[in-house]
Write an enzyme that holds these catalytic residues in place. Structure first.
Site, PDB file in Angstrom:
ATOM      1  N   ASP A 235       9.800   1.160   4.978  1.00  0.00           N
ATOM      2  CA  ASP A 235      10.914   0.557   5.715  1.00  0.00           C
ATOM      3  C   ASP A 235      11.813   1.623   6.342  1.00  0.00           C
ATOM      4  O   ASP A 235      12.209   1.521   7.504  1.00  0.00           O
ATOM      5  CB  ASP A 235      11.746  -0.343   4.782  1.00  0.00           C
ATOM      6  CG  ASP A 235      10.897  -1.357   4.053  1.00  0.00           C
ATOM      7  OD1 ASP A 235       9.748  -1.587   4.471  1.00  0.00           O
ATOM      8  OD2 ASP A 235      11.383  -1.927   3.057  1.00  0.00           O
TER       9      ASP A 235
ATOM     10  N   THR B 264       0.828  -1.210   0.000  1.00  0.00           N
ATOM     11  CA  THR B 264       0.000   0.000   0.000  1.00  0.00           C
ATOM     12  C   THR B 264       0.862   1.260   0.000  1.00  0.00           C
ATOM     13  O   THR B 264       0.396   2.312  -0.423  1.00  0.00           O
ATOM     14  CB  THR B 264      -0.915   0.019   1.242  1.00  0.00           C
ATOM     15  OG1 THR B 264      -0.127  -0.371   2.370  1.00  0.00           O
ATOM     16  CG2 THR B 264      -2.082  -0.928   1.088  1.00  0.00           C
TER      17      THR B 264
ATOM     18  N   TYR C 219       7.818  -7.647  -7.668  1.00  0.00           N
ATOM     19  CA  TYR C 219       7.450  -6.433  -6.941  1.00  0.00           C
ATOM     20  C   TYR C 219       7.162  -5.299  -7.928  1.00  0.00           C
ATOM     21  O   TYR C 219       6.132  -4.615  -7.838  1.00  0.00           O
ATOM     22  CB  TYR C 219       8.594  -6.046  -5.992  1.00  0.00           C
ATOM     23  CG  TYR C 219       8.315  -4.853  -5.104  1.00  0.00           C
ATOM     24  CD1 TYR C 219       7.676  -5.012  -3.880  1.00  0.00           C
ATOM     25  CD2 TYR C 219       8.698  -3.572  -5.479  1.00  0.00           C
ATOM     26  CE1 TYR C 219       7.434  -3.918  -3.055  1.00  0.00           C
ATOM     27  CE2 TYR C 219       8.462  -2.477  -4.670  1.00  0.00           C
ATOM     28  CZ  TYR C 219       7.834  -2.656  -3.454  1.00  0.00           C
ATOM     29  OH  TYR C 219       7.594  -1.573  -2.649  1.00  0.00           O
TER      30      TYR C 219
ATOM     31  N   LEU D   4      13.041  -8.420   6.608  1.00  0.00           N
ATOM     32  CA  LEU D   4      12.900  -7.619   7.835  1.00  0.00           C
ATOM     33  C   LEU D   4      13.685  -6.304   7.727  1.00  0.00           C
ATOM     34  O   LEU D   4      14.008  -5.666   8.717  1.00  0.00           O
ATOM     35  CB  LEU D   4      13.337  -8.440   9.057  1.00  0.00           C
ATOM     36  CG  LEU D   4      12.520  -9.725   9.273  1.00  0.00           C
ATOM     37  CD1 LEU D   4      13.070 -10.540  10.437  1.00  0.00           C
ATOM     38  CD2 LEU D   4      11.037  -9.407   9.509  1.00  0.00           C
ATOM     39  N   SER D   5      14.006  -5.930   6.505  1.00  0.00           N
ATOM     40  CA  SER D   5      14.594  -4.615   6.194  1.00  0.00           C
ATOM     41  C   SER D   5      15.969  -4.372   6.792  1.00  0.00           C
ATOM     42  O   SER D   5      16.225  -3.324   7.383  1.00  0.00           O
ATOM     43  CB  SER D   5      13.647  -3.482   6.614  1.00  0.00           C
ATOM     44  OG  SER D   5      12.537  -3.465   5.785  1.00  0.00           O
ATOM     45  N   SER D   6      16.863  -5.321   6.608  1.00  0.00           N
ATOM     46  CA  SER D   6      18.244  -5.088   7.041  1.00  0.00           C
ATOM     47  C   SER D   6      18.837  -3.921   6.251  1.00  0.00           C
ATOM     48  O   SER D   6      19.653  -3.161   6.786  1.00  0.00           O
ATOM     49  CB  SER D   6      19.087  -6.348   6.869  1.00  0.00           C
ATOM     50  OG  SER D   6      19.070  -6.766   5.521  1.00  0.00           O
TER      51      SER D   6
END
Ligand code: GLA
Length: 390
Positions: free
Chosen positions: A175, A37, A224, A128-130
């Protein structure tokens, strides 16, 4: 084993032969609801998690950056501010730092260079957005040590621009924003249209559990971008910039004029925006059965309308849902095509969830899952005392 602050300082001393001035840290994130979104100017509800990237820095008087990571000790990368060159696929993690300084330079901002060492425990490749944690720890270090007085939101925007324009990955703002602005024990309801954000407290009675499906994510970047284009197609059809202000009845009325796939993509985004706002209220009110229902609907919408789940992820969600029923919520989180599921469950059920995952997931899929018991954490900051405790 040495704590992360000790490890990063040791790496810094070994690499540069002197102590660092300061340490900065930034968290990874998990999204509770509101998937795909953000780039549609909609709503997201992420939380920062207690997994971090930590950077030890020492300011320089010139414009040179020298960077080392514990993942590749002994390999020193250097570049001058404003002369980052092109993204280099062989330099994986450094591209995110170069992207940040390149985006600063492109915006007319200036900074001195620095020597820096990086350690972290945000699982890489788990969704998890490292990468956001790395960018935001670095951006916060530059901002603070040069006294640039940029807001955390501005740091997040520069990081996103760097990732879009230099690294070439066109993600949304979620993120970076949550890594910069996260709040302990809270999720953040972010309106991605005007970038307003509102903390939403997570009831004390709930555990935040993340389970990594350990499914390889295949062509995730290409998929994506495809989803982004499919959404843009529908916005173009209605002559609007993004899907944010499209109402469900208007979409439904146009169903026959749209390709079936695009119709389903837009339906996910529109319904997910509504679910995300309702979930924020449910969480704030401690209405767990409502939260449970909304997370289940979100998962079904990602699976059936947005086509971003996998059979293994669906199995994992089902295993956890069987245990928690309406005493918690569970859904896939992040970009999709593998990665993690997130569950918010009554503390009393935590052990039962972990047991069920251990007993059933591998038996059903042949893959072993990894469970992370998390807590919602603060966003990026300077670490005050730790460096002196060595
Ligand atoms: C990735 C992107 C985010 C967001 C999510 C899906 O994590 O980086 O901006 O689009 O996917 O919700």
């Amino acid at each position: 084993m040495a704590n992360p602050a000790q490890r990063v300082n040791k790496l810094f001393v070994q690499t540069f032969g002197t102590n660092a001035d300061d340490l900065y840290l930034a968290p990874g994130r998990v999204n509770l609801i509101g998937e795909h979104t953000d780039y549609n100017d909609g709503f997201v509800l992420p939380a920062a998690i207690n997994f971090h990237t930590i950077i030890a820095v020492r300011n320089r008087d010139d414009d040179l950056f020298r960077a080392v990571s514990s993942a590749f000790p002994g390999k020193l990368y250097t570049w001058h501010f404003g002369q980052e060159g092109q993204m280099n696929p062989d330099q994986a993690w450094v591209n995110y730092l170069k992207g940040f300084t390149a985006a600063m330079a492109a915006s007319g901002l200036k900074t001195k260079g620095m020597d820096l060492a990086v350690v972290g425990d945000v699982p890489v490749g788990a969704g998890l957005s490292s990468s956001a944690a790395l960018e935001i720890a670095f951006g916060t270090a530059i901002n603070d040590s040069n006294q640039l007085r940029l807001s955390p939101l501005a740091v997040a925007q520069i990081a996103q621009r760097g990732e879009n324009q230099f690294v070439g990955y066109c993600g949304g703002i979620m993120d970076q924003m949550i890594s910069a602005l996260g709040m302990q024990d809270h999720a953040l309801l972010i309106d991605c249209e005007d970038l307003d954000s509102e903390p939403v407290s997570i009831p004390e009675s709930l555990s935040l559990i993340i389970v990594n499906s350990n499914v390889a994510r295949g062509q995730v970047e290409a998929e994506y971008q495809k989803r982004r284009q499919e959404c843009e197609f529908v916005a173009d059809h209605f002559g609007i910039e993004t899907l944010r202000h499209l109402e469900l009845p208007a979409l439904e009325a146009a169903q026959d004029q749209l390709p079936e796939v695009n119709y389903r993509r837009a339906r996910h985004v529109l319904t997910e925006n509504r679910r995300t706002q309702h979930a924020a209220h449910a969480l704030q009110d401690g209405n767990i059965s409502k939260l449970s229902e909304l997370m289940a609907q979100s998962h079904a919408s990602m699976r059936d309308d947005f086509d971003i789940s996998t059979p293994e992820i669906d199995t994992l969600v089902e295993i956890i849902h069987q245990v928690v029923g309406d005493k918690g919520g569970v859904r896939m989180t992040g970009r999709g095509f593998g990665g993690c599921v997130v569950a918010l469950v009554d503390h009393d059920l935590t052990d039962a969830v972990v047991d069920a995952v251990e007993q059933q997931y591998q038996a059903k899929t042949g893959i072993e899952a990894t469970v992370y018991l998390c807590s919602a954490s603060d966003g990026a900051s300077r670490m005050d005392d730790e460096i002196y405790d060595l």
